[in-house]
Motif scaffolding. Structure first.
Motif, PDB file in Angstrom:
ATOM      1  N   GLU A  59     -39.269  28.588 -87.580  1.00  0.00           N
ATOM      2  CA  GLU A  59     -37.918  28.840 -87.073  1.00  0.00           C
ATOM      3  C   GLU A  59     -37.747  30.296 -86.641  1.00  0.00           C
ATOM      4  OE1 GLU A  59     -35.333  26.996 -86.295  1.00  0.00           O
ATOM      5  OE2 GLU A  59     -36.191  25.094 -86.921  1.00  0.00           O
ATOM      6  N   VAL A  60     -38.290  31.233 -87.426  1.00  0.00           N
ATOM      7  CA  VAL A  60     -38.224  32.649 -87.050  1.00  0.00           C
ATOM      8  C   VAL A  60     -38.880  32.843 -85.681  1.00  0.00           C
ATOM      9  CG1 VAL A  60     -39.154  34.944 -87.575  1.00  0.00           C
ATOM     10  CG2 VAL A  60     -38.002  33.622 -89.355  1.00  0.00           C
ATOM     11  N   ALA A  61     -40.065  32.274 -85.504  1.00  0.00           N
ATOM     12  CA  ALA A  61     -40.779  32.429 -84.230  1.00  0.00           C
ATOM     13  C   ALA A  61     -39.982  31.804 -83.079  1.00  0.00           C
ATOM     14  CB  ALA A  61     -42.166  31.798 -84.330  1.00  0.00           C
ATOM     15  N   GLU A  62     -39.437  30.593 -83.301  1.00  0.00           N
ATOM     16  CA  GLU A  62     -38.687  29.917 -82.240  1.00  0.00           C
ATOM     17  C   GLU A  62     -37.408  30.667 -81.872  1.00  0.00           C
ATOM     18  OE1 GLU A  62     -37.950  25.903 -83.533  1.00  0.00           O
ATOM     19  OE2 GLU A  62     -40.062  25.353 -83.423  1.00  0.00           O
ATOM     20  N   GLU A  63     -36.694  31.163 -82.875  1.00  0.00           N
ATOM     21  CA  GLU A  63     -35.391  31.766 -82.614  1.00  0.00           C
ATOM     22  C   GLU A  63     -35.466  33.234 -82.222  1.00  0.00           C
ATOM     23  OE1 GLU A  63     -32.530  30.991 -85.700  1.00  0.00           O
ATOM     24  OE2 GLU A  63     -32.622  28.830 -85.387  1.00  0.00           O
ATOM     25  N   THR A  64     -36.476  33.958 -82.700  1.00  0.00           N
ATOM     26  CA  THR A  64     -36.519  35.407 -82.466  1.00  0.00           C
ATOM     27  C   THR A  64     -37.680  35.857 -81.586  1.00  0.00           C
ATOM     28  OG1 THR A  64     -37.947  35.972 -84.351  1.00  0.00           O
ATOM     29  CG2 THR A  64     -35.562  35.765 -84.788  1.00  0.00           C
ATOM     30  N   GLY A  65     -38.727  35.053 -81.491  1.00  0.00           N
ATOM     31  CA  GLY A  65     -39.921  35.471 -80.765  1.00  0.00           C
ATOM     32  C   GLY A  65     -40.861  36.320 -81.594  1.00  0.00           C
ATOM     33  N   TYR A  66     -40.538  36.538 -82.869  1.00  0.00           N
ATOM     34  CA  TYR A  66     -41.368  37.389 -83.724  1.00  0.00           C
ATOM     35  C   TYR A  66     -42.236  36.548 -84.657  1.00  0.00           C
ATOM     36  CZ  TYR A  66     -38.861  41.574 -82.315  1.00  0.00           C
ATOM     37  OH  TYR A  66     -38.342  42.605 -81.583  1.00  0.00           O
ATOM     38  N   ARG A  67     -43.463  37.029 -84.856  1.00  0.00           N
ATOM     39  CA  ARG A  67     -44.327  36.498 -85.915  1.00  0.00           C
ATOM     40  C   ARG A  67     -43.993  37.301 -87.154  1.00  0.00           C
ATOM     41  NH1 ARG A  67     -49.146  37.203 -88.225  1.00  0.00           N
ATOM     42  NH2 ARG A  67     -49.710  39.067 -87.035  1.00  0.00           N
ATOM     43  N   ALA A  68     -43.884  36.606 -88.274  1.00  0.00           N
ATOM     44  CA  ALA A  68     -43.438  37.268 -89.504  1.00  0.00           C
ATOM     45  C   ALA A  68     -44.439  37.082 -90.627  1.00  0.00           C
ATOM     46  CB  ALA A  68     -42.082  36.707 -89.925  1.00  0.00           C
ATOM     47  N   ALA A  69     -44.554  38.124 -91.456  1.00  0.00           N
ATOM     48  CA  ALA A  69     -45.373  38.069 -92.668  1.00  0.00           C
ATOM     49  C   ALA A  69     -44.426  37.769 -93.826  1.00  0.00           C
ATOM     50  CB  ALA A  69     -46.084  39.388 -92.888  1.00  0.00           C
ATOM     51  N   PRO A  70     -44.587  36.612 -94.482  1.00  0.00           N
ATOM     52  CA  PRO A  70     -43.649  36.247 -95.546  1.00  0.00           C
ATOM     53  C   PRO A  70     -43.804  37.115 -96.781  1.00  0.00           C
ATOM     54  CG  PRO A  70     -45.420  34.645 -95.433  1.00  0.00           C
ATOM     55  CD  PRO A  70     -45.627  35.607 -94.283  1.00  0.00           C
ATOM     56  N   GLY A  71     -42.673  37.337 -97.429  1.00  0.00           N
ATOM     57  CA  GLY A  71     -42.649  38.102 -98.671  1.00  0.00           C
ATOM     58  C   GLY A  71     -42.039  37.269 -99.774  1.00  0.00           C
ATOM     59  N   ALA A  72     -41.217  37.907-100.583  1.00  0.00           N
ATOM     60  CA  ALA A  72     -40.639  37.256-101.761  1.00  0.00           C
ATOM     61  C   ALA A  72     -39.675  36.139-101.377  1.00  0.00           C
ATOM     62  CB  ALA A  72     -39.892  38.295-102.596  1.00  0.00           C
ATOM     63  N   PRO A  73     -39.639  35.076-102.190  1.00  0.00           N
ATOM     64  CA  PRO A  73     -38.599  34.066-101.977  1.00  0.00           C
ATOM     65  C   PRO A  73     -37.234  34.668-102.300  1.00  0.00           C
ATOM     66  CG  PRO A  73     -40.049  33.450-103.816  1.00  0.00           C
ATOM     67  CD  PRO A  73     -40.540  34.754-103.281  1.00  0.00           C
ATOM     68  N   LEU A  74     -36.235  34.253-101.554  1.00  0.00           N
ATOM     69  CA  LEU A  74     -34.856  34.690-101.767  1.00  0.00           C
ATOM     70  C   LEU A  74     -34.051  33.490-102.250  1.00  0.00           C
ATOM     71  CD1 LEU A  74     -34.436  36.872 -98.551  1.00  0.00           C
ATOM     72  CD2 LEU A  74     -34.954  37.651-100.871  1.00  0.00           C
ATOM     73  N   PRO A  75     -32.805  33.712-102.672  1.00  0.00           N
ATOM     74  CA  PRO A  75     -32.022  32.572-103.191  1.00  0.00           C
ATOM     75  C   PRO A  75     -31.887  31.433-102.176  1.00  0.00           C
ATOM     76  CG  PRO A  75     -30.937  34.643-103.703  1.00  0.00           C
ATOM     77  CD  PRO A  75     -32.081  34.976-102.781  1.00  0.00           C
ATOM     78  N   THR A  76     -31.900  30.224-102.705  1.00  0.00           N
ATOM     79  CA  THR A  76     -31.626  29.036-101.899  1.00  0.00           C
ATOM     80  C   THR A  76     -30.114  28.917-101.750  1.00  0.00           C
ATOM     81  OG1 THR A  76     -33.635  27.939-102.650  1.00  0.00           O
ATOM     82  CG2 THR A  76     -31.859  26.512-101.850  1.00  0.00           C
ATOM     83  N   VAL A  77     -29.674  28.614-100.540  1.00  0.00           N
ATOM     84  CA  VAL A  77     -28.245  28.518-100.249  1.00  0.00           C
ATOM     85  C   VAL A  77     -27.893  27.042-100.048  1.00  0.00           C
ATOM     86  CG1 VAL A  77     -26.443  29.201 -98.625  1.00  0.00           C
ATOM     87  CG2 VAL A  77     -28.274  30.805 -99.192  1.00  0.00           C
ATOM     88  N   ARG A  78     -26.817  26.616-100.694  1.00  0.00           N
ATOM     89  CA  ARG A  78     -26.360  25.225-100.567  1.00  0.00           C
ATOM     90  C   ARG A  78     -24.918  25.221-100.074  1.00  0.00           C
ATOM     91  NH1 ARG A  78     -29.518  25.878-104.912  1.00  0.00           N
ATOM     92  NH2 ARG A  78     -31.296  24.486-105.158  1.00  0.00           N
ATOM     93  N   TYR A  79     -24.645  24.381 -99.091  1.00  0.00           N
ATOM     94  CA  TYR A  79     -23.291  24.248 -98.560  1.00  0.00           C
ATOM     95  C   TYR A  79     -23.192  22.934 -97.807  1.00  0.00           C
ATOM     96  CZ  TYR A  79     -25.580  26.157 -94.351  1.00  0.00           C
ATOM     97  OH  TYR A  79     -26.425  26.393 -93.302  1.00  0.00           O
ATOM     98  N   GLU A  80     -22.004  22.614 -97.334  1.00  0.00           N
ATOM     99  CA  GLU A  80     -21.803  21.404 -96.569  1.00  0.00           C
ATOM    100  C   GLU A  80     -21.728  21.761 -95.093  1.00  0.00           C
ATOM    101  OE1 GLU A  80     -18.447  18.104 -96.828  1.00  0.00           O
ATOM    102  OE2 GLU A  80     -19.662  18.240 -98.646  1.00  0.00           O
ATOM    103  N   ALA A  81     -22.434  20.997 -94.266  1.00  0.00           N
ATOM    104  CA  ALA A  81     -22.431  21.210 -92.821  1.00  0.00           C
ATOM    105  C   ALA A  81     -22.203  19.861 -92.147  1.00  0.00           C
ATOM    106  CB  ALA A  81     -23.752  21.816 -92.363  1.00  0.00           C
ATOM    107  N   ASN A  82     -21.176  19.791 -91.337  1.00  0.00           N
ATOM    108  CA  ASN A  82     -20.830  18.534 -90.653  1.00  0.00           C
ATOM    109  C   ASN A  82     -20.686  17.372 -91.643  1.00  0.00           C
ATOM    110  OD1 ASN A  82     -21.017  19.844 -88.109  1.00  0.00           O
ATOM    111  ND2 ASN A  82     -23.239  19.617 -88.198  1.00  0.00           N
ATOM    112  N   GLY A  83     -20.085  17.661 -92.794  1.00  0.00           N
ATOM    113  CA  GLY A  83     -19.841  16.620 -93.789  1.00  0.00           C
ATOM    114  C   GLY A  83     -21.050  16.194 -94.589  1.00  0.00           C
ATOM    115  N   ARG A  84     -22.162  16.888 -94.434  1.00  0.00           N
ATOM    116  CA  ARG A  84     -23.377  16.535 -95.185  1.00  0.00           C
ATOM    117  C   ARG A  84     -23.830  17.731 -95.999  1.00  0.00           C
ATOM    118  NH1 ARG A  84     -27.822  14.492 -91.245  1.00  0.00           N
ATOM    119  NH2 ARG A  84     -28.857  14.021 -93.198  1.00  0.00           N
ATOM    120  N   PRO A  85     -24.394  17.469 -97.191  1.00  0.00           N
ATOM    121  CA  PRO A  85     -24.914  18.582 -97.994  1.00  0.00           C
ATOM    122  C   PRO A  85     -26.161  19.171 -97.342  1.00  0.00           C
ATOM    123  CG  PRO A  85     -25.473  16.478 -99.018  1.00  0.00           C
ATOM    124  CD  PRO A  85     -24.593  16.169 -97.831  1.00  0.00           C
TER     125      PRO A  85
END
Length: 140
Positions: A59-85
């Motif tokens: 997704e980073v590559a598709e949306e930004t054009g950048y190749r990324a080196a992954p680091g630490a995991p960050l918090p998982t975010v939960r919310y409702e979008a279009n009536g779905r979790p």
């Protein structure tokens, strides 16, 4: 609240960062999505069977054009979008190469210092991820 029979939408993304080419300060990448007219971190839905980290980097590559080196995991975010979790797993990721070209999904990209990124982000939940990034970088 969502009903239990609704499928959880699985997504992943990154808080993409770099050192400023000018002064070396930390900068965070934000993307503008014209469909939602919002500023957010690069993220998107996972493909069926896709590893969350691989999906986040795709997704980073598709949306930004950048190749990324992954680091630490960050918090998982939960919310409702279009009536779905929805659940979005995030990682810190350093931009290592590439460059942005506007596309249908993302028409603008900004590199901002963390304080400015917090102000520009549309959703409060995304601001918390900037703080989480800073905390992981202090630990390394």
């Amino acid at each position: 609240m969502s009903s239990p029979n609704q499928t959880l939408v699985q997504a992943a993304g990154c808080v993409l960062w770099r050192r400023s080419p000018v002064g070396g300060e930390l900068e965070v990448c934000l993307v503008h999505r014209p469909k939602y007219d919002d500023w957010s971190h690069p993220k998107g839905k996972l493909k069926r069977g896709e590893d969350p980290l691989a999906g986040a980097l795709r997704e980073v590559a598709e949306e930004t054009g950048y190749r990324a080196a992954p680091g630490a995991p960050l918090p998982t975010v939960r919310y409702e979008a279009n009536g779905r979790p929805k659940q979005v797993r995030y990682w810190a990721a350093e931009a290592v190469s590439g460059g942005f070209t506007p596309n249908d999904e993302v028409d603008r990209l900004l590199w901002l210092r963390p304080s400015a990124a917090r102000v520009r982000l549309t959703q409060a939940r995304d601001r918390e991820l900037v703080d989480a990034l800073l905390n992981t970088m202090r630990l390394t």
